[in-house]
Design a protein around this motif. Sequence first.
Motif, short mmCIF file in Angstrom:
data_model
loop_
_atom_site.label_atom_id
_atom_site.label_comp_id
_atom_site.label_asym_id
_atom_site.label_seq_id
_atom_site.Cartn_x
_atom_site.Cartn_y
_atom_site.Cartn_z
N ASP A 78 40.96 -37.44 26.16
CA ASP A 78 39.09 -37.80 26.01
C ASP A 78 38.21 -39.13 24.90
OD1 ASP A 78 38.84 -35.99 28.18
OD2 ASP A 78 38.92 -34.67 27.12
N LEU A 79 39.35 -38.88 24.00
CA LEU A 79 38.50 -39.91 22.95
C LEU A 79 39.99 -40.02 22.33
CD1 LEU A 79 35.49 -40.34 20.21
CD2 LEU A 79 37.83 -39.70 19.46
N VAL A 80 40.12 -41.50 21.68
CA VAL A 80 41.43 -41.84 21.10
C VAL A 80 40.86 -42.24 19.84
CG1 VAL A 80 42.90 -43.45 20.38
CG2 VAL A 80 42.41 -42.32 22.95
N GLN A 81 41.19 -41.69 18.53
CA GLN A 81 41.34 -42.05 16.54
C GLN A 81 42.45 -42.42 16.84
OE1 GLN A 81 38.36 -41.38 15.76
NE2 GLN A 81 38.72 -42.40 13.63
N GLU A 82 41.97 -44.26 16.47
CA GLU A 82 43.41 -45.27 15.65
C GLU A 82 43.48 -44.75 13.99
OE1 GLU A 82 43.95 -47.96 12.99
OE2 GLU A 82 42.45 -48.41 14.95
N SER A 83 45.26 -44.52 13.90
CA SER A 83 45.06 -44.70 12.49
C SER A 83 46.09 -44.97 11.91
CB SER A 83 45.19 -42.90 12.17
OG SER A 83 43.30 -42.30 12.17
N VAL A 84 46.66 -46.56 12.10
CA VAL A 84 47.64 -47.40 11.97
C VAL A 84 46.72 -47.97 10.72
CG1 VAL A 84 48.13 -47.55 14.52
CG2 VAL A 84 46.30 -49.28 13.25
N PRO A 85 48.12 -48.52 10.22
CA PRO A 85 47.69 -49.44 8.29
C PRO A 85 46.53 -50.68 8.98
CG PRO A 85 50.40 -48.97 9.33
CD PRO A 85 48.95 -48.36 10.70
N GLU A 86 45.80 -50.51 7.73
CA GLU A 86 44.65 -50.92 7.92
C GLU A 86 45.35 -52.72 7.85
OE1 GLU A 86 40.78 -51.12 6.80
OE2 GLU A 86 42.20 -50.23 7.95
N ASP A 87 45.89 -53.13 9.33
CA ASP A 87 45.79 -54.75 9.29
C ASP A 87 45.32 -54.98 10.45
OD1 ASP A 87 47.71 -56.96 10.13
OD2 ASP A 87 49.12 -57.03 8.38
N LEU A 88 44.54 -56.30 10.96
CA LEU A 88 43.91 -56.48 11.96
C LEU A 88 44.77 -56.65 12.97
CD1 LEU A 88 41.49 -57.04 12.37
CD2 LEU A 88 41.97 -59.53 12.12
N ASP A 89 45.90 -57.35 12.42
CA ASP A 89 47.21 -57.77 13.40
C ASP A 89 47.59 -56.80 14.31
OD1 ASP A 89 46.47 -60.46 13.06
OD2 ASP A 89 48.09 -61.00 11.85
N ILE A 90 47.56 -55.59 13.07
CA ILE A 90 48.53 -54.41 13.87
C ILE A 90 47.00 -53.66 14.98
CG2 ILE A 90 49.41 -52.13 13.22
CD1 ILE A 90 50.92 -53.06 10.21
#
Length: 485
Positions: A78-90
Amino acid sequence: MKVGLVGTGVIGTGWAVRALARGHSIVASDQADGAHDRLVAGIEKAWPAAIRLGVFAEADPTAVEWVGSAAEVAESADLVQESVPEDLDIKAAVHSELGSAAGPEVIIASSSSGLLPSKMQSELKHPGRFVVGHPFNPVYLLPLVEVVAGDSTSPETVDRAVEFYAGLGMHPLVVRNEIEGYLSDRLQEAVWREILHLVNDGVATTDELDQAIIYGPGLRWAGMGTNLTFYLAGGQGGIRHMLDQFGPALELPWTHLKAPALSEELIEAMARGTGDQAGERSVDELEQLRDDYLIAVMRALKSVDVGAGKILAEREAAILRTGAEEWQPGHDVPAPLHLYECVVEPDWVDYNGHMTESAFLVVAGWASDKLFRYIGVDESYRSSGASFYTAETHIKFKAEGHLNQRLVVETFLAGADAKRLHLVHSIIDAGDGSRLGSVEQMLLHVDTERGKVSPMPEHLAEAVSRIASTHAEFDPGVELTMEVP
């Protein structure tokens, strides 16, 4: 609600615990080797702290579905929280995958700690549903989340994100102007840069600098922050007097906002200093210590209703309201009432590992609160100028309570009149049904504006009378020491 998590490192795991404690389910994905096992272990490690902070009745730490891709997360969340590395391309690659798979109504939020949302949403399908939700570690305890919109983010998305985070028992702070680093990290980084200078120049050690925060400003910041603290520093003259008095010092070369070069010598000094501070304590031990003192500080602030303590009080009230039973005229009344359950918390036990006398009173207090809500005494009722005060309490012990033991409370209304309630709470082991003890209470209905005992209003008296009538046929199983004439 099903919350999607993409990236399950320290921050992603913190989001998982925060959402699960609220009673939501999780669908998660992370491409790193061993990520699933680390998520399960991380939830298990943090769950005792979540319990101490307060979990909702439907909370289930196992309500986690693991899938193989971000797209699969987006398809069912219902909602997605993204927490991948702090890299704009990733992040851009992940957002593209999420945007293609999620319905246009699904909010995609990023845990970014400083990237501009306008750049992150530029290639996203339906960019209006993108927002930054920047939390603070440990996410399952600290309530602050900075909500930052990009150029294309719709106002509705911001409102929905704020509502979602507030529902998790957090304090959503909307950052009105998009800026790198947002607000809190920029403030922290200013202090961090000065720390690096002071260590680099040989002025102080990491331990001395931490002491300079721990025993002074840190305590003030927990409840008032910097600006209100400095307002008080000006006395009756407020911030104007403070700036008149201390403002000239701002022109002195006290601080260095530009960070020093991260030389090998500086890195070694920082590593050596913090290593000495940690001593023989492992990271797990230090994390446990951190969780313990954060909960202690928040509970202390709760008593004065400021800062994170106010958020904690609101969270506890929401937990008690959620799924709370409420008596209705004409409905049957259970005998006894089963309104409150809990788990024995770490700070409820003494050096022998046994549940303390004060913990029995805590359990009885929450059970009484549940009874109050059952008959209609809630925040709204109390704000109208009336409440119940405890006049007398008796505790009887029968068995020992132990850490993490699940308890249920049987509540019995032994008697009542126009101004009094006579309650008995039997504290029961949820596993084998054995009785640990009982707490007997006499409570008075008080007009809080006049500070005097007063009769209950008609609707409340009707509920109390019906419960008392039903419970008159019930044996609470304990010898009573009080009575209502």
